[in-house]
Design a protein around this motif. Structure first.
Motif, short mmCIF file in Angstrom:
data_model
loop_
_atom_site.label_atom_id
_atom_site.label_comp_id
_atom_site.label_asym_id
_atom_site.label_seq_id
_atom_site.Cartn_x
_atom_site.Cartn_y
_atom_site.Cartn_z
N ALA A 128 5.26 -3.25 -0.25
CA ALA A 128 6.08 -2.11 -0.24
C ALA A 128 5.54 -0.84 0.37
CB ALA A 128 7.32 -1.98 -1.21
N THR A 129 4.61 -0.27 -0.30
CA THR A 129 3.91 0.67 0.38
C THR A 129 3.64 0.72 2.22
OG1 THR A 129 2.87 0.95 -1.35
CG2 THR A 129 1.61 2.43 0.50
N GLY A 130 3.08 -0.18 2.49
CA GLY A 130 3.21 -0.37 4.29
C GLY A 130 4.70 -0.82 4.65
N LEU A 131 5.76 -1.06 3.95
CA LEU A 131 6.53 -0.59 4.76
C LEU A 131 7.26 0.46 4.76
CD1 LEU A 131 8.59 -4.28 2.78
CD2 LEU A 131 8.56 -3.80 5.55
N VAL A 132 7.36 1.40 3.58
CA VAL A 132 7.83 2.66 3.54
C VAL A 132 6.55 3.86 4.74
CG1 VAL A 132 8.90 2.13 2.23
CG2 VAL A 132 6.88 3.33 1.92
N ASP A 133 5.71 3.70 4.67
CA ASP A 133 4.73 4.69 5.27
C ASP A 133 4.90 3.76 6.81
OD1 ASP A 133 3.62 6.24 4.09
OD2 ASP A 133 1.99 5.25 3.64
N ALA A 134 5.11 3.03 7.13
CA ALA A 134 5.93 2.63 8.63
C ALA A 134 6.96 2.92 8.81
CB ALA A 134 5.91 0.77 8.45
N ALA A 152 2.91 -2.87 6.45
CA ALA A 152 3.37 -1.53 8.08
C ALA A 152 3.77 -2.32 9.34
CB ALA A 152 1.53 -1.55 8.25
N ALA A 153 2.87 -4.03 10.01
CA ALA A 153 3.60 -4.22 11.28
C ALA A 153 5.14 -5.01 10.59
CB ALA A 153 2.65 -5.19 11.20
N VAL A 154 5.22 -5.59 9.24
CA VAL A 154 6.93 -6.23 9.48
C VAL A 154 7.88 -3.89 9.31
CG1 VAL A 154 8.47 -6.45 7.52
CG2 VAL A 154 6.23 -7.75 8.32
N GLY A 155 7.51 -3.68 8.38
CA GLY A 155 8.05 -2.25 8.74
C GLY A 155 7.88 -1.54 10.35
N ALA A 156 6.82 -1.54 10.79
CA ALA A 156 7.38 -1.12 11.95
C ALA A 156 7.85 -2.00 13.49
CB ALA A 156 6.07 -0.38 13.04
N LEU A 215 14.59 -3.82 1.96
CA LEU A 215 13.39 -4.38 1.72
C LEU A 215 11.65 -4.69 0.81
CD1 LEU A 215 12.44 -7.52 2.62
CD2 LEU A 215 10.93 -6.31 4.65
N ALA A 216 12.27 -3.34 1.09
CA ALA A 216 11.27 -2.35 -0.05
C ALA A 216 10.96 -2.23 -0.88
CB ALA A 216 10.73 -0.89 0.44
N ALA A 217 12.70 -2.17 -1.44
CA ALA A 217 13.36 -2.58 -2.74
C ALA A 217 13.30 -3.95 -2.99
CB ALA A 217 15.60 -1.78 -2.60
N VAL A 218 13.77 -4.57 -2.51
CA VAL A 218 13.85 -5.98 -2.83
C VAL A 218 12.20 -6.49 -3.82
CG1 VAL A 218 14.08 -8.05 -2.05
CG2 VAL A 218 15.42 -6.75 -1.33
N VAL A 219 11.30 -6.09 -2.49
CA VAL A 219 9.65 -6.74 -3.13
C VAL A 219 9.13 -5.62 -3.82
CG1 VAL A 219 7.82 -5.99 -2.36
CG2 VAL A 219 9.52 -6.68 -0.58
N VAL A 220 10.24 -4.63 -4.22
CA VAL A 220 8.85 -4.28 -6.29
C VAL A 220 10.14 -4.58 -6.73
CG1 VAL A 220 9.56 -1.89 -7.17
CG2 VAL A 220 8.65 -1.87 -4.44
N GLY A 221 11.51 -5.19 -6.61
CA GLY A 221 12.49 -5.42 -7.50
C GLY A 221 11.74 -6.85 -7.88
N ARG A 254 -10.82 -8.30 -2.39
CA ARG A 254 -10.39 -6.65 -2.03
C ARG A 254 -9.57 -6.53 -0.31
NH1 ARG A 254 -16.12 -4.56 -4.13
NH2 ARG A 254 -14.93 -3.79 -6.23
N TYR A 255 -9.93 -7.84 0.17
CA TYR A 255 -9.66 -8.16 2.21
C TYR A 255 -8.12 -8.68 1.36
CZ TYR A 255 -14.21 -8.61 4.21
OH TYR A 255 -15.43 -7.99 4.94
N GLY A 256 -7.58 -8.93 0.64
CA GLY A 256 -6.86 -9.51 0.57
C GLY A 256 -5.51 -7.77 0.37
N VAL A 257 -5.67 -7.21 -0.05
CA VAL A 257 -4.88 -5.63 -0.62
C VAL A 257 -5.10 -5.34 0.71
CG1 VAL A 257 -5.13 -3.54 -1.74
CG2 VAL A 257 -6.02 -5.36 -3.10
N VAL A 258 -6.05 -5.15 1.66
CA VAL A 258 -5.81 -4.72 3.09
C VAL A 258 -5.41 -5.73 3.84
CG1 VAL A 258 -7.90 -4.01 4.81
CG2 VAL A 258 -7.94 -3.65 3.05
N PHE A 259 -4.98 -6.47 3.45
CA PHE A 259 -4.21 -7.65 4.72
C PHE A 259 -2.57 -7.53 4.15
CE2 PHE A 259 -2.13 -11.48 4.84
CZ PHE A 259 -1.66 -11.70 6.50
N THR A 260 -2.49 -7.17 2.93
CA THR A 260 -1.43 -7.10 2.48
C THR A 260 -0.54 -5.60 2.54
OG1 THR A 260 -1.85 -8.62 0.26
CG2 THR A 260 0.35 -7.09 0.35
#
Length: 231
Positions: A25-31, A192-196, A209-215, A181-187
Motif C-alpha cells: 500500500a505504501t508503494g501505491l500511494v507514494d506512486a 509502486a509499479a502498480v500505482g504508477a 486499492l490501497a484501502a482494500v489492501v490495508v483492509g 528482506r528481498y521480499g520487502v523490497v520487491f513488495t
C-alpha cells in the motif's frame, strides 16, 4: 533504553503477510503522490526532509508547500497512532482493528473525494489529499513499528537494504533473513509499479486499492490464527 515491542496477535507468517500488504500500500500511494500530486512523498518522510532542505535554495523547483504539508500530516498521523497504541494496548487485536480501520476509512474518504472531483489534485485540493494520505500512513507506520521487525516498518526500506548487504555472504555474513528482506523490497517496488501504472489513468482508484489492501491486513490481524504457545 529501547522501546517496548508488542507481540503480534497472529503467527509470524501471518504477521509478515499483513505487514507486506501494508508495504505494498505504501508503494501505491507514494506512486500517486510523486507522479500526480507534485513530486512529494506521503509515506516515506526521508525524501521530504531532503526537499525541505531545498527551502534554503532559491528556485529549486520543488513544491515546498506540499513537502511541509506531507511532513506535518505524517507527524500528526504518528501522534494519532501513538494514542491508539497507548490506550488500546490491553487488546492488541482491538488496537490494530481501530488503527488500521481508521486508515482504511480515511483512504476511502479521500478516494471518494478525489473520484467525484471534490478534491481536484491539479489545484490546492491536492494539499488536502497530501495531508490526508500522510496522516493515514503516519498512523500506519506508528502501528507497524510496535512489532519491532526492522525490515517491516512498511514505509522505509533503508535499513532493509543495509541488512541485505551487511548480512550477505559477500560481506562474510550468513544471509540471514535474506528472503524476507528481498521480499520487502520487491513488495514495495511492485506497489509502486502498480500505482504508477494506474495513475496514468486515474488517481482515485489507486487510493481505493490501497484501502482494500490495508483492509486485508486488518482482517489478518483481527481474525488470523494466533502464534502457537511455546512450551
Amino acid at each position: 533504553m529501547g522501546r517496548n515491542v508488542t507481540a503480534s496477535p497472529v503467527s509470524e507468517k501471518f504477521t509478515t503477510a499483513a505487514l507486506l500488504l501494508m508495504t505494498f500500500a505504501t508503494g501505491l500511494v507514494d506512486a500517486v503522490s510523486v507522479l500526480a500530486l507534485g513530486h512529494v512523498f506521503v509515506a516515506n518522510m526521508t525524501g521530504n526532509v531532503i526537499f525541505l532542505g531545498f527551502w534554503f535554495v532559491p528556485h529549486s523547483g520543488v513544491d515546498l508547500t506540499a513537502a511541509v504539508v506531507a511532513f506535518l500530516g505524517f507527524l500528526i498521523g504518528t501522534v494519532i497512532g501513538g494514542r491508539f497504541t497507548r490506550h488500546l494496548d490491553h487488546d492488541v487485536r482491538l488496537w490494530l482493528t481501530v488503527a488500521l480501520g481508521t486508515e482504511v476509512v480515511l483512504l476511502l474518504v479521500l478516494s471518494i473525494l478525489a473520484g467525484t472531483g471534490v478534491l481536484d489534485y491539479q489545484d490546492n485540493g491536492k494539499l488536502v489529499l497530501i495531508a490526508g494520505l500522510a496522516v493515514a500512513f503516519g498512523n500506519q507506520n506508528a502501528a507497524a513499528r510496535q512489532f519491532g521487525v526492522q525490515e517491516l516498518s512498511t514505509t522505509v526500506l533503508t535499513q532493509t537494504i543495509v541488512g541485505i548487504g551487511v548480512d550477505s555472504r559477500l560481506a562474510g555474513g550468513t544471509g540471514d533473513r535474506e528472503k524476507l528482506r528481498y521480499g520487502v523490497v520487491f513488495t514495495m517496488l511492485a506497489g509502486a509499479a502498480v500505482g504508477a501504472t494506474m495513475t496514468l489513468v486515474a488517481v482515485a482508484p489507486v487510493i481505493t486499492l490501497a484501502a482494500v489492501v490495508v483492509g486485508a491486513a486488518l482482517l489478518i490481524f483481527r481474525y488470523g490464527p494466533a502464534a502457537p504457545a511455546r512450551g
